[in-house]
Design a protein around this motif. Structure first.
Motif, PDB file in Angstrom:
ATOM      1  N   CYS A 138       0.594  -0.962   0.001  1.00 53.34           N
ATOM      2  CA  CYS A 138       0.299   0.046   0.002  1.00 53.34           C
ATOM      3  C   CYS A 138       0.928   1.341  -0.145  1.00 53.34           C
ATOM      4  N   ASN A 139       0.507   2.868  -0.356  1.00 48.80           N
ATOM      5  CA  ASN A 139       1.318   3.625  -0.963  1.00 48.80           C
ATOM      6  C   ASN A 139       2.890   3.170  -1.365  1.00 48.80           C
ATOM      7  N   ALA A 140       3.247   2.581  -1.880  1.00 55.80           N
ATOM      8  CA  ALA A 140       4.490   2.404  -1.536  1.00 55.80           C
ATOM      9  C   ALA A 140       5.003   1.677  -0.569  1.00 55.80           C
ATOM     10  N   VAL A 141       4.425   1.512  -0.346  1.00 57.88           N
ATOM     11  CA  VAL A 141       5.102   0.489   0.925  1.00 57.88           C
ATOM     12  C   VAL A 141       5.606  -1.513   0.856  1.00 57.88           C
ATOM     13  N   THR A 142       6.478  -1.942   0.260  1.00 59.15           N
ATOM     14  CA  THR A 142       6.541  -3.207   0.152  1.00 59.15           C
ATOM     15  C   THR A 142       6.544  -3.815   1.373  1.00 59.15           C
ATOM     16  N   ARG A 156      11.667  -5.447  12.472  1.00 62.11           N
ATOM     17  CA  ARG A 156      12.556  -5.132  13.753  1.00 62.11           C
ATOM     18  C   ARG A 156      13.098  -3.674  14.248  1.00 62.11           C
ATOM     19  N   GLU A 157      12.114  -2.678  14.139  1.00 57.90           N
ATOM     20  CA  GLU A 157      12.739  -1.726  14.348  1.00 57.90           C
ATOM     21  C   GLU A 157      11.188  -1.953  16.131  1.00 57.90           C
ATOM     22  N   GLY A 158      10.673  -2.080  16.208  1.00 62.16           N
ATOM     23  CA  GLY A 158       9.298  -3.203  17.100  1.00 62.16           C
ATOM     24  C   GLY A 158       8.062  -3.217  16.600  1.00 62.16           C
ATOM     25  N   ALA A 159       7.502  -3.341  15.093  1.00 61.36           N
ATOM     26  CA  ALA A 159       6.619  -3.169  15.551  1.00 61.36           C
ATOM     27  C   ALA A 159       6.001  -4.391  15.416  1.00 61.36           C
ATOM     28  N   THR A 160       4.840  -4.336  16.024  1.00 60.72           N
ATOM     29  CA  THR A 160       4.392  -5.555  16.806  1.00 60.72           C
ATOM     30  C   THR A 160       2.524  -5.381  16.170  1.00 60.72           C
ATOM     31  N   SER A 161       1.652  -5.251  15.121  1.00 57.83           N
ATOM     32  CA  SER A 161       0.283  -4.188  15.286  1.00 57.83           C
ATOM     33  C   SER A 161       0.252  -3.868  14.038  1.00 57.83           C
ATOM     34  N   LEU A 162      -1.214  -3.850  12.853  1.00 53.19           N
ATOM     35  CA  LEU A 162      -0.889  -3.202  12.039  1.00 53.19           C
ATOM     36  C   LEU A 162      -1.693  -1.413  12.962  1.00 53.19           C
ATOM     37  N   ARG A 163      -1.738  -0.909  13.544  1.00 52.00           N
ATOM     38  CA  ARG A 163      -1.411   0.229  14.095  1.00 52.00           C
ATOM     39  C   ARG A 163      -0.203   0.826  14.738  1.00 52.00           C
ATOM     40  N   HIS A 164       0.492  -0.318  14.409  1.00 48.46           N
ATOM     41  CA  HIS A 164       2.620   0.155  14.381  1.00 48.46           C
ATOM     42  C   HIS A 164       2.756   0.315  13.161  1.00 48.46           C
ATOM     43  N   LEU A 165       2.185  -0.306  11.841  1.00 48.29           N
ATOM     44  CA  LEU A 165       2.832   0.069  10.043  1.00 48.29           C
ATOM     45  C   LEU A 165       1.259   1.741  10.232  1.00 48.29           C
ATOM     46  N   ARG A 166       0.346   1.104  10.906  1.00 44.95           N
ATOM     47  CA  ARG A 166      -0.127   2.531  10.312  1.00 44.95           C
ATOM     48  C   ARG A 166       0.304   4.662  10.598  1.00 44.95           C
ATOM     49  N   ARG A 167       0.778   4.061  11.956  1.00 50.14           N
ATOM     50  CA  ARG A 167       1.280   5.106  12.763  1.00 50.14           C
ATOM     51  C   ARG A 167       2.603   5.371  11.739  1.00 50.14           C
ATOM     52  N   ASP A 168       3.744   3.864  11.025  1.00 49.94           N
ATOM     53  CA  ASP A 168       5.183   4.396  10.867  1.00 49.94           C
ATOM     54  C   ASP A 168       5.331   4.208   9.140  1.00 49.94           C
ATOM     55  N   GLY A 195       1.927   4.501   7.097  1.00 54.73           N
ATOM     56  CA  GLY A 195       0.951   4.758   6.531  1.00 54.73           C
ATOM     57  C   GLY A 195       0.019   3.929   5.604  1.00 54.73           C
ATOM     58  N   VAL A 196       0.570   2.591   6.217  1.00 56.05           N
ATOM     59  CA  VAL A 196      -0.734   1.722   5.872  1.00 56.05           C
ATOM     60  C   VAL A 196      -2.092   1.590   6.364  1.00 56.05           C
ATOM     61  N   THR A 197      -2.948   1.183   5.493  1.00 51.51           N
ATOM     62  CA  THR A 197      -4.264   1.054   5.781  1.00 51.51           C
ATOM     63  C   THR A 197      -4.603   2.701   6.327  1.00 51.51           C
ATOM     64  N   CYS A 238      -8.219   3.723   3.097  1.00 51.26           N
ATOM     65  CA  CYS A 238      -8.727   3.386   2.795  1.00 51.26           C
ATOM     66  C   CYS A 238      -9.279   1.854   3.172  1.00 51.26           C
ATOM     67  N   GLY A 239      -8.079   1.700   3.890  1.00 47.94           N
ATOM     68  CA  GLY A 239      -8.446   0.244   4.579  1.00 47.94           C
ATOM     69  C   GLY A 239      -8.028  -0.881   3.507  1.00 47.94           C
ATOM     70  N   ARG A 240      -8.093  -1.069   1.945  1.00 47.30           N
ATOM     71  CA  ARG A 240      -8.008  -2.278   0.975  1.00 47.30           C
ATOM     72  C   ARG A 240      -6.854  -2.900   1.470  1.00 47.30           C
ATOM     73  N   CYS A 241      -5.907  -2.638   2.061  1.00 48.38           N
ATOM     74  CA  CYS A 241      -4.954  -3.440   2.190  1.00 48.38           C
ATOM     75  C   CYS A 241      -4.602  -4.121   3.550  1.00 48.38           C
ATOM     76  N   ALA A 242      -5.045  -3.736   4.099  1.00 47.97           N
ATOM     77  CA  ALA A 242      -5.385  -4.669   5.491  1.00 47.97           C
ATOM     78  C   ALA A 242      -4.843  -6.077   6.013  1.00 47.97           C
ATOM     79  N   ARG A 243      -5.901  -6.771   4.904  1.00 48.80           N
ATOM     80  CA  ARG A 243      -5.431  -8.268   4.897  1.00 48.80           C
ATOM     81  C   ARG A 243      -4.047  -8.487   4.410  1.00 48.80           C
ATOM     82  N   CYS A 244      -3.973  -7.998   3.341  1.00 49.79           N
ATOM     83  CA  CYS A 244      -2.316  -8.009   2.633  1.00 49.79           C
ATOM     84  C   CYS A 244      -1.006  -7.739   3.844  1.00 49.79           C
ATOM     85  N   ALA A 245      -1.358  -5.969   4.171  1.00 51.68           N
ATOM     86  CA  ALA A 245      -0.353  -5.828   5.427  1.00 51.68           C
ATOM     87  C   ALA A 245      -0.212  -6.755   6.801  1.00 51.68           C
ATOM     88  N   HIS A 246      -1.439  -7.402   7.388  1.00 50.00           N
ATOM     89  CA  HIS A 246      -1.824  -8.493   8.469  1.00 50.00           C
ATOM     90  C   HIS A 246      -0.778  -9.299   7.855  1.00 50.00           C
TER      91      HIS A 246
END
Length: 79
Positions: A6-10, A19-31, A33-35, A38-46
């Motif tokens: 999502c948003n050029a995030v691979t 590796r930097e400590g992210a453990t949830s989708l909330r962390h990925l969204r904060r760090d 910008g994933v989901t 629109c949230g369509r990438c949530a399943r893939c990101a998860h």
């Protein structure tokens, strides 16, 4: 090959975030910008997050000795 989530995030970015400590989708969204839009990438990101966490946990467990000698911050005579 890394999948664009999502948003050029691979998947590679997600692995680095774990590796930097992210453990949830909330962390990925904060760090990353994933989901955030629109949230369509949530399943893939998860799925990528779950895979990266499993890989990270297995490599960190393998590098930690099972029977490590205890570390005492003070000399035992000081106690």
């Amino acid at each position: 090959m890394y999948v664009c989530v999502c948003n050029a995030v691979t998947e590679r970015h997600i692995v680095a975030a774990v590796r930097e400590g992210a453990t949830s989708l909330r962390h990925l969204r904060r760090d990353l910008g994933v989901t955030a839009e629109c949230g369509r990438c949530a399943r893939c990101a998860h799925d990528c997050l779950r895979s990266a966490l499993a890989e990270h946990n297995s490599t960190s467990e393998a590098s930690t000795p099972m029977f490590a000698r205890p570390i005492f911050p003070l000399a035992l005579e000081a106690v």
